[in-house]
Motif scaffolding. Sequence first.
Motif, PDB file in Angstrom:
ATOM      1  N   CYS A  75     -39.041  18.144-103.317  1.00 32.57           N
ATOM      2  CA  CYS A  75     -38.298  17.629-104.464  1.00 32.57           C
ATOM      3  C   CYS A  75     -38.425  16.121-104.613  1.00 32.57           C
ATOM      4  O   CYS A  75     -38.032  15.562-105.645  1.00 32.57           O
ATOM      5  N   TRP A  76     -38.958  15.456-103.584  1.00 30.90           N
ATOM      6  CA  TRP A  76     -39.108  14.000-103.634  1.00 30.90           C
ATOM      7  C   TRP A  76     -40.372  13.595-102.878  1.00 30.90           C
ATOM      8  O   TRP A  76     -40.665  14.133-101.813  1.00 30.90           O
ATOM      9  N   LYS A  77     -41.118  12.649-103.444  1.00 35.78           N
ATOM     10  CA  LYS A  77     -42.353  12.195-102.820  1.00 35.78           C
ATOM     11  C   LYS A  77     -42.052  11.383-101.567  1.00 35.78           C
ATOM     12  O   LYS A  77     -41.235  10.465-101.601  1.00 35.78           O
ATOM     13  N   GLY A  78     -42.700  11.721-100.488  1.00 34.31           N
ATOM     14  CA  GLY A  78     -42.620  10.903 -99.283  1.00 34.31           C
ATOM     15  C   GLY A  78     -41.485  11.231 -98.343  1.00 34.31           C
ATOM     16  O   GLY A  78     -41.304  10.520 -97.345  1.00 34.31           O
ATOM     17  N   GLY A  79     -40.695  12.261 -98.614  1.00 29.86           N
ATOM     18  CA  GLY A  79     -39.618  12.591 -97.694  1.00 29.86           C
ATOM     19  C   GLY A  79     -38.391  13.093 -98.412  1.00 29.86           C
ATOM     20  O   GLY A  79     -38.418  13.505 -99.571  1.00 29.86           O
ATOM     21  N   ARG A  80     -37.248  13.034 -97.729  1.00 33.37           N
ATOM     22  CA  ARG A  80     -35.988  13.516 -98.271  1.00 33.37           C
ATOM     23  C   ARG A  80     -35.077  12.346 -98.635  1.00 33.37           C
ATOM     24  O   ARG A  80     -35.043  11.331 -97.956  1.00 33.37           O
ATOM     25  N   VAL A  81     -34.314  12.525 -99.684  1.00 35.41           N
ATOM     26  CA  VAL A  81     -33.307  11.558-100.097  1.00 35.41           C
ATOM     27  C   VAL A  81     -31.954  12.013 -99.555  1.00 35.41           C
ATOM     28  O   VAL A  81     -31.612  13.200 -99.643  1.00 35.41           O
ATOM     29  N   VAL A  82     -31.194  11.088 -99.015  1.00 38.79           N
ATOM     30  CA  VAL A  82     -29.882  11.383 -98.448  1.00 38.79           C
ATOM     31  C   VAL A  82     -28.825  10.677 -99.287  1.00 38.79           C
ATOM     32  O   VAL A  82     -28.985   9.500 -99.640  1.00 38.79           O
ATOM     33  N   ALA A  83     -27.768  11.386 -99.627  1.00 41.88           N
ATOM     34  CA  ALA A  83     -26.665  10.802-100.397  1.00 41.88           C
ATOM     35  C   ALA A  83     -25.500  10.515 -99.464  1.00 41.88           C
ATOM     36  O   ALA A  83     -25.062  11.372 -98.698  1.00 41.88           O
ATOM     37  N   SER A  84     -24.996   9.290 -99.541  1.00 44.54           N
ATOM     38  CA  SER A  84     -23.796   8.891 -98.792  1.00 44.54           C
ATOM     39  C   SER A  84     -22.623   8.877 -99.756  1.00 44.54           C
ATOM     40  O   SER A  84     -22.615   8.125-100.728  1.00 44.54           O
ATOM     41  N   LEU A  85     -21.632   9.725 -99.493  1.00 45.71           N
ATOM     42  CA  LEU A  85     -20.451   9.822-100.341  1.00 45.71           C
ATOM     43  C   LEU A  85     -19.233   9.412 -99.523  1.00 45.71           C
ATOM     44  O   LEU A  85     -18.892  10.054 -98.532  1.00 45.71           O
ATOM     45  N   ILE A  86     -18.574   8.327 -99.916  1.00 46.79           N
ATOM     46  CA  ILE A  86     -17.413   7.831 -99.205  1.00 46.79           C
ATOM     47  C   ILE A  86     -16.277   7.581-100.198  1.00 46.79           C
ATOM     48  O   ILE A  86     -16.508   7.453-101.407  1.00 46.79           O
ATOM     49  N   SER A  87     -15.061   7.510 -99.675  1.00 46.46           N
ATOM     50  CA  SER A  87     -13.887   7.217-100.502  1.00 46.46           C
ATOM     51  C   SER A  87     -13.037   6.172 -99.804  1.00 46.46           C
ATOM     52  O   SER A  87     -13.204   5.913 -98.607  1.00 46.46           O
ATOM     53  N   ASP A  88     -12.133   5.565-100.567  1.00 39.50           N
ATOM     54  CA  ASP A  88     -11.223   4.576 -99.989  1.00 39.50           C
ATOM     55  C   ASP A  88      -9.865   5.190 -99.664  1.00 39.50           C
ATOM     56  O   ASP A  88      -8.859   4.488 -99.621  1.00 39.50           O
ATOM     57  N   SER A  89      -9.823   6.504 -99.451  1.00 43.84           N
ATOM     58  CA  SER A  89      -8.573   7.155 -99.049  1.00 43.84           C
ATOM     59  C   SER A  89      -8.255   6.779 -97.603  1.00 43.84           C
ATOM     60  O   SER A  89      -9.138   6.290 -96.885  1.00 43.84           O
ATOM     61  N   PRO A  90      -6.999   6.962 -97.143  1.00 45.69           N
ATOM     62  CA  PRO A  90      -5.917   7.712 -97.784  1.00 45.69           C
ATOM     63  C   PRO A  90      -5.332   6.962 -98.972  1.00 45.69           C
ATOM     64  O   PRO A  90      -5.295   5.735 -98.993  1.00 45.69           O
ATOM     65  N   ALA A  91      -4.864   7.739 -99.961  1.00 44.39           N
ATOM     66  CA  ALA A  91      -4.295   7.185-101.180  1.00 44.39           C
ATOM     67  C   ALA A  91      -2.869   7.682-101.343  1.00 44.39           C
ATOM     68  O   ALA A  91      -2.594   8.873-101.187  1.00 44.39           O
ATOM     69  N   LEU A  92      -1.973   6.752-101.652  1.00 45.69           N
ATOM     70  CA  LEU A  92      -0.591   7.118-101.947  1.00 45.69           C
ATOM     71  C   LEU A  92      -0.551   7.867-103.263  1.00 45.69           C
ATOM     72  O   LEU A  92      -1.178   7.445-104.245  1.00 45.69           O
ATOM     73  N   VAL A  93       0.159   8.997-103.310  1.00 45.68           N
ATOM     74  CA  VAL A  93       0.194   9.810-104.518  1.00 45.68           C
ATOM     75  C   VAL A  93       0.679   8.947-105.674  1.00 45.68           C
ATOM     76  O   VAL A  93       1.663   8.223-105.583  1.00 45.68           O
ATOM     77  N   GLY A  94      -0.046   9.010-106.780  1.00 46.02           N
ATOM     78  CA  GLY A  94       0.211   8.163-107.932  1.00 46.02           C
ATOM     79  C   GLY A  94      -0.795   7.047-108.079  1.00 46.02           C
ATOM     80  O   GLY A  94      -0.998   6.514-109.178  1.00 46.02           O
ATOM     81  N   SER A  95      -1.463   6.679-106.997  1.00 44.20           N
ATOM     82  CA  SER A  95      -2.480   5.630-107.045  1.00 44.20           C
ATOM     83  C   SER A  95      -3.840   6.251-107.339  1.00 44.20           C
ATOM     84  O   SER A  95      -3.971   7.467-107.505  1.00 44.20           O
ATOM     85  N   ASN A  96      -4.864   5.419-107.402  1.00 41.77           N
ATOM     86  CA  ASN A  96      -6.226   5.882-107.634  1.00 41.77           C
ATOM     87  C   ASN A  96      -6.994   5.914-106.319  1.00 41.77           C
ATOM     88  O   ASN A  96      -6.788   5.060-105.451  1.00 41.77           O
ATOM     89  N   VAL A  97      -7.883   6.874-106.208  1.00 38.60           N
ATOM     90  CA  VAL A  97      -8.809   6.922-105.086  1.00 38.60           C
ATOM     91  C   VAL A  97     -10.220   6.791-105.656  1.00 38.60           C
ATOM     92  O   VAL A  97     -10.552   7.443-106.652  1.00 38.60           O
ATOM     93  N   THR A  98     -11.016   5.927-105.070  1.00 40.44           N
ATOM     94  CA  THR A  98     -12.350   5.615-105.583  1.00 40.44           C
ATOM     95  C   THR A  98     -13.411   6.191-104.659  1.00 40.44           C
ATOM     96  O   THR A  98     -13.318   6.068-103.431  1.00 40.44           O
ATOM     97  N   PHE A  99     -14.434   6.795-105.267  1.00 39.80           N
ATOM     98  CA  PHE A  99     -15.563   7.362-104.537  1.00 39.80           C
ATOM     99  C   PHE A  99     -16.820   6.556-104.852  1.00 39.80           C
ATOM    100  O   PHE A  99     -17.039   6.156-105.998  1.00 39.80           O
TER     101      PHE A  99
END
Length: 568
Positions: A75-99
Amino acid sequence: MKWTCLFFLLGYLFVGEHVLSATASKRFRDVMTHGTAYSWNKYHHRLDRWYSDQNNWNDKLYPTWEKGDSRWKNCWKGGRVVASLISDSPALVGSNVTFTAMLKFPRCQKEDNDSNIIYDRTCLNNSSVLSDKYVYNWTQWIDDCSWVNCTHNNSYNVFPDGKSFPYHHGWRRRNFIFIFHTLGQYYQIKGGSSVMMSINTTNITVGKQIMELAVYRRGYRSYVPVTTSNAIYVVTDQIPFYVNISQKNNRNISDFIFIKDIPIMFDVRIHDPSHYLNHSAISYHWNFGDGSGSFVSNNSISTHTYTLLGNFSADLSVQAIIPVPCGPVTPSPLSTFPAFTTQLPSNTTLTSPNLTEVPTGQPPVERCSITRYGTYKATLTIVEGILEVNIVQMTSVQMTATQVGSSMVDFVVTCQGSLPTDACTLIADPTCTILHSESCHPVDIADVCFLTIRRAFNESGTYCVNITLADATSLALTSTLISINGAEASFSRTAEGILVTCGFLVVLGSLLTFFLYKRYKEYKPIERKSGQGKSSEGLSVYFNNVKAVLFPRGNERDPLLKKKLGIV
């Protein structure tokens, strides 16, 4: 009867066609969760501007592959692509959490300013021969195309659910499609090698949740799967924070062993990356466990000094009064996942609305608030430690003929508190920033913290000398400047001032002695020779008293005479 059978047959065929069609078409839920069942009613409309995963997925434009499918290898030339998915949690309910999703390309590949993927020639071997600098030159594919006709098929510029791509400046540089999925809903966005996305947690279940990600790249006539990823994020109804504890002279903060009679600083740092608590009234309630009572502060930094030895429990309760719109309060739903356990209590207080006065002629403003809490508890061990180190004397050591060219200086050092086991000397430039030499030695002190440290200086100049004494728990240091002129050493201004003062006292003592001598000669009876011995004795005592006042000699109190000290 005939017509009844005909209608029944047509209805059966109609229903069967739709059943087959529904069975054949894929939905977002099937693609993103690999068939894992979620309750559609339970998670529907939890997230604003997200769509239900019951929507159909365009499998022709966005093909889907199962895990382990051989097509992933190509699916990709030259090897594999890796996705890093992180968040800034823990989040207090009512606030925003960013990915944040970031793509990591195979070795020696990178993204250029036009979002094309090129080979990084700085990491390639000189023997590498490349016919083209591009891994994927998407700019060339669409450079001569308009927004609506970049391929032979105008339906190319759509997301998997058929919604058109949003038009914006720089759309040519966004050649990856990111599909996020959580709680039975999905969100789709175009981007480069990295994207950021935030969600509000007001209606999200308290506890652990899973965010799933699928990434596609631009192809000629369709989009190609690149990689998948997932991440756990946490929503809590308790204020997330941590406490950074520090203390002067403490050798190792992480062991929670601290020194008596030295202030300890407690720095409370609330985790609030979305600034949800910016307009909240936050208070800190401390009890340090040593009988000193409870303290309430609006400052996130507090200090406390323990004057007793032993183990103590430091307890903290953080309270935040958060302004919210007035209206019916919907409590956070209970989690269906394993609960996220912390040391924080699940306490939430709802306050009744109050009216705020406004200028005359305007209706009063109704304001409401909710109160959230968080707690912290730590067991601290208080022990004796080195409180202070001082250099009380510096002496230039007379060098022998074989030692010409270098200078030796003895530093007499005292300390308060516990007895040290190690002594280190750092010699640096006059600004105390560039280290010239370092020397550390164990020391053996029985009862009094009093030792002599001898150090050599091979060149003339001014040096910053840093002396550190340490034991198993604490360390303390002191610094001074010293000037080396050939084989002689001149010390700090403090030492020079002491010498000048001593010289002044000597001159003053000489003048006073001369005055007293003249006065005695003036009133001395010449004819009383028989009492000369007694008068001489009185004069001797008188001068001894003057000498004792001007030049005290408390040598019997000098620690150097108590025992013979070694030189470190």
